[in-house]
Write an enzyme that holds these catalytic residues in place. Structure first.
Site, PDB file in Angstrom:
ATOM      1  N   PHE A 150       0.840  -1.207   0.000  1.00 39.30           N
ATOM      2  CA  PHE A 150       0.000   0.000   0.000  1.00 39.30           C
ATOM      3  C   PHE A 150       0.869   1.250   0.000  1.00 39.30           C
ATOM      4  O   PHE A 150       0.678   2.151   0.826  1.00 39.30           O
ATOM      5  CB  PHE A 150      -0.969   0.014   1.192  1.00 39.30           C
ATOM      6  CG  PHE A 150      -1.940  -1.133   1.198  1.00 39.30           C
ATOM      7  CD1 PHE A 150      -3.110  -1.076   0.459  1.00 39.30           C
ATOM      8  CD2 PHE A 150      -1.664  -2.277   1.935  1.00 39.30           C
ATOM      9  CE1 PHE A 150      -3.997  -2.138   0.460  1.00 39.30           C
ATOM     10  CE2 PHE A 150      -2.540  -3.345   1.944  1.00 39.30           C
ATOM     11  CZ  PHE A 150      -3.704  -3.275   1.200  1.00 39.30           C
ATOM     12  N   HIS A 151       1.843   1.276  -0.883  1.00 39.72           N
ATOM     13  CA  HIS A 151       2.677   2.469  -1.005  1.00 39.72           C
ATOM     14  C   HIS A 151       3.413   2.435  -2.348  1.00 39.72           C
ATOM     15  O   HIS A 151       3.444   1.410  -3.032  1.00 39.72           O
ATOM     16  CB  HIS A 151       3.689   2.559   0.149  1.00 39.72           C
ATOM     17  CG  HIS A 151       4.623   1.408   0.223  1.00 39.72           C
ATOM     18  ND1 HIS A 151       4.474   0.377   1.110  1.00 39.72           N
ATOM     19  CD2 HIS A 151       5.716   1.105  -0.510  1.00 39.72           C
ATOM     20  CE1 HIS A 151       5.426  -0.498   0.932  1.00 39.72           C
ATOM     21  NE2 HIS A 151       6.203  -0.085  -0.052  1.00 39.72           N
ATOM     22  N   ALA A 152       4.002   3.565  -2.683  1.00 39.22           N
ATOM     23  CA  ALA A 152       4.937   3.666  -3.811  1.00 39.22           C
ATOM     24  C   ALA A 152       6.217   4.282  -3.259  1.00 39.22           C
ATOM     25  O   ALA A 152       6.258   4.754  -2.120  1.00 39.22           O
ATOM     26  CB  ALA A 152       4.353   4.553  -4.910  1.00 39.22           C
TER      27      ALA A 152
END
Ligand code: T46
Length: 139
Positions: A48-50
């Protein structure tokens, strides 16, 4: 989308198999950090991230898991279930990891040391930044 599946050479002999990975030779960056994820609870999703700059190679060296990649326009799901396959995940790609088998070990080779400031953990912020980059490229 800046992601690519690598197939690493497996060296086999009568006793077993070995895979060797060298930075800037087998993968496109120097390896500055290694970590691994294991013991993931059934049904759990991670990620749930970049990342703003970080590049990584994800290798499921035991068991299996799925990786969802999203570049802000297109989404794709890659299944990792082979210890000689490595998934390159470039910068500015939203990722979620899921469907971990109970025995899964996900090894990650990273281009930079750990830096929380490199993470974009809010999806709306990610989309805003991706669109801003596209805007700059079109100027
Ligand atoms: C990624 C995916 C594939 C550290 O202290 N050092 C580290 O090198 C890492 C990777 C994490 N941490 C700490 C930060 C958090 O307190 O470990 C905790 C769990 O990290 P996170 O919630 O970011 O873990 P995942 O599985 O969601 O994501 C990880 C990587 O952080 C990320 O870069 O791309 O694996």
């Amino acid at each position: 989308m800046q992601s690519l599946l690598f197939k690493f050479q497996t060296i086999k002999d009568a006793t077993g198999k070995l895979v060797a990975i060298e930075g800037l030779k087998d993968i496109p960056f120097e390896i500055k950090r290694v970590y691994y994820i294991y013991g993931v609870n059934e049904g759990a999703r991670r990620g749930f991230h970049a990342h703003r700059e970080l590049e990584q190679i994800l290798i499921c060296i035991h068991g299996s898991c799925k990786i969802m990649l999203d570049d802000g326009t297109n989404k794709t799901v890659v299944t990792l279930a082979d210890p000689c396959h490595g998934l390159l995940v470039g910068k500015m790609i939203w990722r979620e990891m899921f469907d971990f088998s109970r025995d899964a070990v996900l090894l990650v080779l990273a281009s930079e040391p750990y830096n929380e400031a490199d993470y974009i953990r809010n999806y709306d912020e990610f989309i805003r930044l991706v669109n801003a980059e596209v805007g700059v490229q079109n100027d």
